[in-house]
Design a protein around this motif. Structure first.
Motif, PDB file in Angstrom:
ATOM      1  N   CYS A 199       0.739  -1.107   0.105  1.00 37.81           N
ATOM      2  CA  CYS A 199       0.110   0.105   0.082  1.00 37.81           C
ATOM      3  C   CYS A 199       0.766   1.252  -0.031  1.00 37.81           C
ATOM      4  O   CYS A 199       0.437   2.369  -0.428  1.00 37.81           O
ATOM      5  N   LYS A 200       2.213   1.157   0.436  1.00 36.55           N
ATOM      6  CA  LYS A 200       3.150   2.343   0.616  1.00 36.55           C
ATOM      7  C   LYS A 200       3.755   2.593  -0.749  1.00 36.55           C
ATOM      8  O   LYS A 200       4.644   3.414  -0.790  1.00 36.55           O
ATOM      9  N   LEU A 201       3.665   1.515  -1.816  1.00 37.33           N
ATOM     10  CA  LEU A 201       4.480   1.696  -2.783  1.00 37.33           C
ATOM     11  C   LEU A 201       3.970   2.847  -3.810  1.00 37.33           C
ATOM     12  O   LEU A 201       2.893   3.406  -3.890  1.00 37.33           O
ATOM     13  N   ALA A 202       5.092   3.356  -4.484  1.00 40.68           N
ATOM     14  CA  ALA A 202       4.736   4.476  -5.476  1.00 40.68           C
ATOM     15  C   ALA A 202       4.876   3.701  -6.759  1.00 40.68           C
ATOM     16  O   ALA A 202       5.398   2.887  -6.916  1.00 40.68           O
ATOM     17  N   PHE A 203       3.814   4.288  -7.809  1.00 39.38           N
ATOM     18  CA  PHE A 203       3.718   3.803  -9.249  1.00 39.38           C
ATOM     19  C   PHE A 203       3.267   4.643 -10.067  1.00 39.38           C
ATOM     20  O   PHE A 203       2.722   5.644  -9.662  1.00 39.38           O
ATOM     21  N   HIS A 204       3.556   4.469 -11.272  1.00 35.13           N
ATOM     22  CA  HIS A 204       3.318   5.370 -12.475  1.00 35.13           C
ATOM     23  C   HIS A 204       3.289   4.623 -13.795  1.00 35.13           C
ATOM     24  O   HIS A 204       4.018   3.595 -13.850  1.00 35.13           O
ATOM     25  N   GLU A 205       2.422   5.154 -14.791  1.00 37.24           N
ATOM     26  CA  GLU A 205       2.287   4.371 -15.952  1.00 37.24           C
ATOM     27  C   GLU A 205       3.690   4.947 -16.715  1.00 37.24           C
ATOM     28  O   GLU A 205       4.353   5.785 -16.735  1.00 37.24           O
ATOM     29  N   VAL A 206       4.078   3.753 -17.321  1.00 36.91           N
ATOM     30  CA  VAL A 206       5.452   3.916 -18.315  1.00 36.91           C
ATOM     31  C   VAL A 206       5.195   3.676 -19.679  1.00 36.91           C
ATOM     32  O   VAL A 206       3.963   3.057 -20.054  1.00 36.91           O
ATOM     33  N   ALA A 207       6.052   3.904 -20.685  1.00 42.27           N
ATOM     34  CA  ALA A 207       5.684   3.642 -21.894  1.00 42.27           C
ATOM     35  C   ALA A 207       5.753   2.165 -22.325  1.00 42.27           C
ATOM     36  O   ALA A 207       6.565   1.330 -21.597  1.00 42.27           O
ATOM     37  N   ALA A 208       5.111   1.672 -23.343  1.00 41.45           N
ATOM     38  CA  ALA A 208       4.949   0.377 -23.788  1.00 41.45           C
ATOM     39  C   ALA A 208       6.384  -0.107 -24.137  1.00 41.45           C
ATOM     40  O   ALA A 208       6.968   0.930 -24.679  1.00 41.45           O
ATOM     41  N   PHE A 209       6.729  -1.321 -23.860  1.00 37.50           N
ATOM     42  CA  PHE A 209       8.065  -1.741 -24.354  1.00 37.50           C
ATOM     43  C   PHE A 209       8.378  -2.987 -24.885  1.00 37.50           C
ATOM     44  O   PHE A 209       7.300  -3.954 -24.507  1.00 37.50           O
ATOM     45  N   ASN A 210       9.275  -3.479 -25.581  1.00 43.37           N
ATOM     46  CA  ASN A 210       9.234  -4.815 -26.227  1.00 43.37           C
ATOM     47  C   ASN A 210      10.324  -5.764 -25.354  1.00 43.37           C
ATOM     48  O   ASN A 210      11.095  -5.367 -24.511  1.00 43.37           O
ATOM     49  N   ALA A 211      10.281  -6.921 -25.754  1.00 43.22           N
ATOM     50  CA  ALA A 211      11.004  -7.820 -24.895  1.00 43.22           C
ATOM     51  C   ALA A 211      12.339  -7.517 -25.132  1.00 43.22           C
ATOM     52  O   ALA A 211      13.215  -7.707 -24.067  1.00 43.22           O
ATOM     53  N   SER A 212      13.027  -7.081 -26.316  1.00 37.58           N
ATOM     54  CA  SER A 212      14.469  -6.745 -26.267  1.00 37.58           C
ATOM     55  C   SER A 212      14.736  -5.417 -25.811  1.00 37.58           C
ATOM     56  O   SER A 212      16.065  -5.022 -25.935  1.00 37.58           O
ATOM     57  N   ASP A 213      13.829  -4.681 -25.274  1.00 35.89           N
ATOM     58  CA  ASP A 213      14.142  -3.282 -24.656  1.00 35.89           C
ATOM     59  C   ASP A 213      14.805  -3.356 -23.387  1.00 35.89           C
ATOM     60  O   ASP A 213      14.428  -4.261 -22.501  1.00 35.89           O
ATOM     61  N   ASP A 214      15.572  -2.321 -23.064  1.00 35.90           N
ATOM     62  CA  ASP A 214      15.994  -2.522 -21.644  1.00 35.90           C
ATOM     63  C   ASP A 214      16.788  -1.131 -21.139  1.00 35.90           C
ATOM     64  O   ASP A 214      16.791  -0.327 -22.035  1.00 35.90           O
ATOM     65  N   GLY A 215      17.249  -0.870 -19.926  1.00 31.95           N
ATOM     66  CA  GLY A 215      17.491   0.301 -19.373  1.00 31.95           C
ATOM     67  C   GLY A 215      16.783   1.327 -18.476  1.00 31.95           C
ATOM     68  O   GLY A 215      15.479   0.992 -18.733  1.00 31.95           O
ATOM     69  N   ARG A 216      17.294   2.097 -18.005  1.00 29.69           N
ATOM     70  CA  ARG A 216      16.334   3.035 -17.305  1.00 29.69           C
ATOM     71  C   ARG A 216      15.312   3.534 -17.840  1.00 29.69           C
ATOM     72  O   ARG A 216      14.280   4.238 -17.188  1.00 29.69           O
ATOM     73  N   LYS A 217      15.508   3.817 -18.940  1.00 33.90           N
ATOM     74  CA  LYS A 217      14.359   4.618 -19.990  1.00 33.90           C
ATOM     75  C   LYS A 217      12.970   4.019 -19.765  1.00 33.90           C
ATOM     76  O   LYS A 217      12.042   4.504 -19.690  1.00 33.90           O
ATOM     77  N   LEU A 218      13.201   2.735 -19.625  1.00 30.22           N
ATOM     78  CA  LEU A 218      11.874   1.820 -19.219  1.00 30.22           C
ATOM     79  C   LEU A 218      10.824   2.466 -17.960  1.00 30.22           C
ATOM     80  O   LEU A 218       9.771   2.417 -18.151  1.00 30.22           O
ATOM     81  N   ILE A 219      11.546   2.886 -17.011  1.00 29.76           N
ATOM     82  CA  ILE A 219      10.630   3.200 -15.894  1.00 29.76           C
ATOM     83  C   ILE A 219      10.452   4.760 -15.841  1.00 29.76           C
ATOM     84  O   ILE A 219       9.786   5.115 -14.797  1.00 29.76           O
ATOM     85  N   ARG A 220      10.671   5.584 -16.803  1.00 29.54           N
ATOM     86  CA  ARG A 220      10.404   6.880 -16.795  1.00 29.54           C
ATOM     87  C   ARG A 220       8.784   6.982 -17.045  1.00 29.54           C
ATOM     88  O   ARG A 220       8.071   6.170 -17.480  1.00 29.54           O
ATOM     89  N   PRO A 221       8.400   7.888 -16.191  1.00 27.22           N
ATOM     90  CA  PRO A 221       6.845   7.957 -16.288  1.00 27.22           C
ATOM     91  C   PRO A 221       6.491   8.354 -17.658  1.00 27.22           C
ATOM     92  O   PRO A 221       7.129   9.160 -18.239  1.00 27.22           O
ATOM     93  N   LEU A 222       5.459   8.009 -18.184  1.00 25.64           N
ATOM     94  CA  LEU A 222       4.886   8.111 -19.394  1.00 25.64           C
ATOM     95  C   LEU A 222       4.264   9.678 -19.514  1.00 25.64           C
ATOM     96  O   LEU A 222       3.674  10.194 -18.864  1.00 25.64           O
ATOM     97  N   ARG A 223       5.115  10.280 -20.666  1.00 26.70           N
ATOM     98  CA  ARG A 223       4.413  11.845 -20.785  1.00 26.70           C
ATOM     99  C   ARG A 223       3.570  11.612 -21.884  1.00 26.70           C
ATOM    100  O   ARG A 223       3.729  11.329 -23.035  1.00 26.70           O
ATOM    101  N   ARG A 224       2.111  12.194 -21.568  1.00 22.78           N
ATOM    102  CA  ARG A 224       1.304  12.010 -22.907  1.00 22.78           C
ATOM    103  C   ARG A 224       1.322  13.331 -23.288  1.00 22.78           C
ATOM    104  O   ARG A 224       1.390  14.462 -23.119  1.00 22.78           O
ATOM    105  N   THR A 225       1.243  13.236 -24.813  1.00 22.72           N
ATOM    106  CA  THR A 225       1.211  14.262 -25.734  1.00 22.72           C
ATOM    107  C   THR A 225      -0.462  14.838 -26.011  1.00 22.72           C
ATOM    108  O   THR A 225      -1.109  14.013 -26.288  1.00 22.72           O
ATOM    109  N   HIS A 226      -0.791  15.973 -25.409  1.00 18.98           N
ATOM    110  CA  HIS A 226      -1.972  16.324 -25.956  1.00 18.98           C
ATOM    111  C   HIS A 226      -2.280  17.271 -27.062  1.00 18.98           C
ATOM    112  O   HIS A 226      -1.326  18.253 -27.384  1.00 18.98           O
ATOM    113  N   THR A 227      -3.268  17.072 -27.934  1.00 22.29           N
ATOM    114  CA  THR A 227      -3.570  17.803 -28.972  1.00 22.29           C
ATOM    115  C   THR A 227      -4.049  19.260 -28.759  1.00 22.29           C
ATOM    116  O   THR A 227      -5.015  19.059 -28.214  1.00 22.29           O
TER     117      THR A 227
END
Length: 231
Positions: A199-227
């Protein structure tokens, strides 16, 4: 449910935290840092051996019971429900006396196809509750295998998925790893204490990634682009 997690850890520090003999934990044999660890890959686990000592080792992430004649089971075993682990033939022996802790930086859960990253607010290492088993087919060397225990999700995590991995409180690690204690006596308290931690954990949505993807970029919070609106 936990089918993907991140582990970018200092294995020497983990060994010290659990009192693992320095000669028994070779960082070169442990998994390299990764933000996209999936079933059937190598993961680091802490467990107590028959010698009574704690060990830090690499394990195959999908538990294979000792009695299995095949490495590839007909059902997934990378997770085990804590509510039934003591009763299921695949996990019962491990739940009784072969329990493990799987250190992680964080883990992912999916809400539909949207991935969310869960982590401690201060990014402290998470201790995921696990089980282990040794397996061999008679020709190859013994293979250490492991699974992550899950429980019904509560509070914030429940808004993303109906299951979550069981977290081991730091003051519960000794009992959890103690092979002389029957797991059936530990599980009720583990579910309660683990849920409080979750219950005390922090969480945020991240960008979709593939099986071959890796690195800290995977855990960056998703930034949505608004039109932009014209009105």
């Amino acid at each position: 449910m936990c089918r993907c997690f991140a582990a970018d850890l200092d294995w020497d520090a983990i060994a010290n935290q659990f009192g693992v003999d320095k000669d028994d934990a070779d960082p070169a044999e442990l998994p390299q840092p990764s933000y996209n660890i999936t079933p059937k890959q190598g993961i680091g686990i802490v467990a107590q051996g028959r010698d009574g000592k704690r060990h830090l080792a690499s394990a195959y992430w999908s538990l294979i019971p000792t009695w299995s004649t095949n490495k590839e089971l007909t059902y997934p075993t990378y997770n085990a429900r804590i509510e039934s682990a003591c009763d299921k033939p695949t996990f019962a022996a491990s739940a009784k006396s072969m329990r493990a802790i799987i250190p992680a930086s964080g883990y992912y859960e999916f809400h539909g196809r949207k991935p969310y990253y869960f982590h401690a607010p201060n990014d402290a290492t998470l201790y995921l509750a696990g089980l282990f088993s040794w397996w061999r087919d008679g020709r190859s060397p013994w293979l250490l295998t492991a699974t992550i225990l899950t429980c019904p999700a509560v509070d914030g995590p429940a808004t993303v998925h109906d299951r979550m991995p069981v977290l081991v409180p730091h003051d519960f690690t000794y009992a959890w790893l103690d092979r002389s204690v029957d797991g059936a006596s530990l599980i009720p308290d583990m579910q309660i204490d683990g849920a409080e931690l979750s219950c005390k954990l922090a969480f945020h949505e991240v960008a979709a990634f593939n099986a071959s993807d890796d690195g800290r970029k995977l855990i960056r919070p998703l930034r949505r682009t608004h039109t932009p609106s014209l009105f």
